[in-house]
Enzyme design. Structure first.
Site, PDB file in Angstrom:
ATOM      1  N   TYR A 268       0.829  -1.210   0.000  1.00 59.47           N
ATOM      2  CA  TYR A 268       0.000   0.000   0.000  1.00 59.47           C
ATOM      3  C   TYR A 268       0.859   1.254   0.000  1.00 59.47           C
ATOM      4  CZ  TYR A 268       0.798   0.655   5.084  1.00 59.47           C
ATOM      5  OH  TYR A 268       1.351   0.860   6.323  1.00 59.47           O
ATOM      6  N   CYS A 269       0.263   2.330  -0.508  1.00 59.28           N
ATOM      7  CA  CYS A 269       0.856   3.663  -0.430  1.00 59.28           C
ATOM      8  C   CYS A 269      -0.211   4.586   0.171  1.00 59.28           C
ATOM      9  CB  CYS A 269       1.366   4.138  -1.780  1.00 59.28           C
ATOM     10  SG  CYS A 269       0.139   4.161  -3.124  1.00 59.28           S
ATOM     11  N   TRP A 270      -0.192   5.860  -0.182  1.00 58.37           N
ATOM     12  CA  TRP A 270      -1.110   6.803   0.458  1.00 58.37           C
ATOM     13  C   TRP A 270      -2.572   6.490   0.115  1.00 58.37           C
ATOM     14  CZ3 TRP A 270      -3.011   9.636   3.935  1.00 58.37           C
ATOM     15  CH2 TRP A 270      -3.945  10.648   3.698  1.00 58.37           C
TER      16      TRP A 270
END
Length: 352
Positions: free
Chosen positions: A95-97
């Site tokens: 995951y990222c933002w």
């Protein structure tokens, strides 16, 4: 197993994966992250700042072009440094933002290798909303018992004694890395961000059985720099209470043990005393600072009890905790570990 689109997974499927990889920058990761996640930044702090500047001041195209080169380099480094030993069956969640290009790049290459890598739908932003929503949902379900008592009544140590005897507890001060008063900062230990505090809190709440009592210490809305989420503090203030009534001598003896480190840095202690200027006169503060200079913690803690903490406690408990007036009282002249264990045993017998 939760059903999801190929290469995508929802926030409720987090526990189904072998590893959770946070590809945000180290600064984003430090503020908060999914428990158990490791940080493999697609862009480091400086790179992320540089790409953001180019995006705003030059063009999105130029930013994406340079960003892609940086991500490719960092992805290759992460792969060779961290993941070459993973088996064919390994299933990472990445995951990222907000489930965008940073995590998408990692997922694409990991799936090309042959791993069943998935991107968290909505990224950290969606996870953060999940934390907020779950605290709203779960907090009112808890069967809370709120431990009240004036400062120095060893409420946190009693909470630990209850936990050692198998009781369910929420140690808010441990989660906040702060003892809850103006003197409560722990030397050398930084408090978590508000987001990280709530992530830790949810992890603790999820372990609890709502059919069993859960003991929690009475707290102000704020513990140092963080705030107890409204759903939990509202539930605490409406819950049944029990009150610890320790003698002044026992409380001072306890404070001398539990806060002994305050005497190690007199200037820091005087700074904490100075922070009480909104509620104490300059004359009182000067007297207390003189006691700190003399390292007379016994007299200083007695002053704190008589002129600051007890008056504040007497004003606040009936107002803040609806169950305080009817709370059973546990009177003690001893706050030693053995005495607290005996008190915990008595409370559990009477709570069962």
């Amino acid at each position: 197993m939760t059903q999801h689109r190929q290469g995508q997974a929802g926030v409720t499927a987090i526990d189904e994966f072998d590893e959770i990889i946070d590809v945000r920058s180290p600064a984003e990761f430090a503020e908060d992250h999914i428990p158990g996640a490791i940080n493999c930044p697609a862009l480091d702090n400086a790179q992320r700042e540089r790409i953001g500047t180019i995006y705003k001041q030059v063009s999105p195209f130029e930013a994406r072009k340079l960003g892609a080169a940086m991500v490719a380099h960092n992805l290759a480094d992460a792969l060779t440094s961290n993941f070459l030993d993973r088996p064919r069956t390994w299933r990472p969640l990445i995951y990222c933002w907000r489930g965008g290009q940073r995590s998408g790049s990692f997922v694409t290459w990991f799936r090309l290798i042959g791993w069943d890598a998935c991107q968290l739908e909505g990224g950290y932003k969606r996870y953060r909303q999940h934390v907020v929503d779950e605290l709203v949902r779960l907090s009112p379900q808890l069967d809370l018992r709120v431990i009240c008592g004036a400062t120095g009544s060893a409420k946190t140590r009693l909470l630990e004694a209850l936990a050692a005897r198998g009781a369910q507890t929420i140690d808010l001060e441990a989660l906040a890395a702060h003892k809850g008063s103006v003197l409560g900062a722990r030397p050398g230990i930084a408090q978590p961000s508000q987001k990280q505090f709530e992530t830790r809190l949810l992890a603790a709440v999820r372990k609890l059985d709502p059919a069993r009592p859960t003991f929690v210490e009475a707290e102000s809305r704020k513990i140092g720099l963080v705030q107890i989420p409204e759903p939990l503090i509202a539930h605490m203030r409406a819950a049944p209470c029990l009150a610890i009534e320790a003698t002044r001598e026992a409380r001072i003896a306890f404070l001398l043990r539990d806060y002994a480190y305050l005497g190690d840095d007199v200037e820091a202690l005087k700074d904490k005393i100075g922070a009480m200027k909104a509620v104490q006169s300059n004359e009182t503060l000067a007297q207390w600072k003189a006691l700190a200079d003399a390292r007379d913690l016994t007299s200083l803690f007695g002053e704190f009890i008589d002129r600051h903490y007890d008056p504040l406690y007497q004003r606040s408990q009936n107002r803040n905790f609806a169950g305080f007036a009817d709370a059973p009282r546990y009177v003690t002249e001893d706050l030693s570990p053995l005495a607290l264990d005996a008190l915990a045993r008595q409370i559990l017998l009477e709570t069962a």
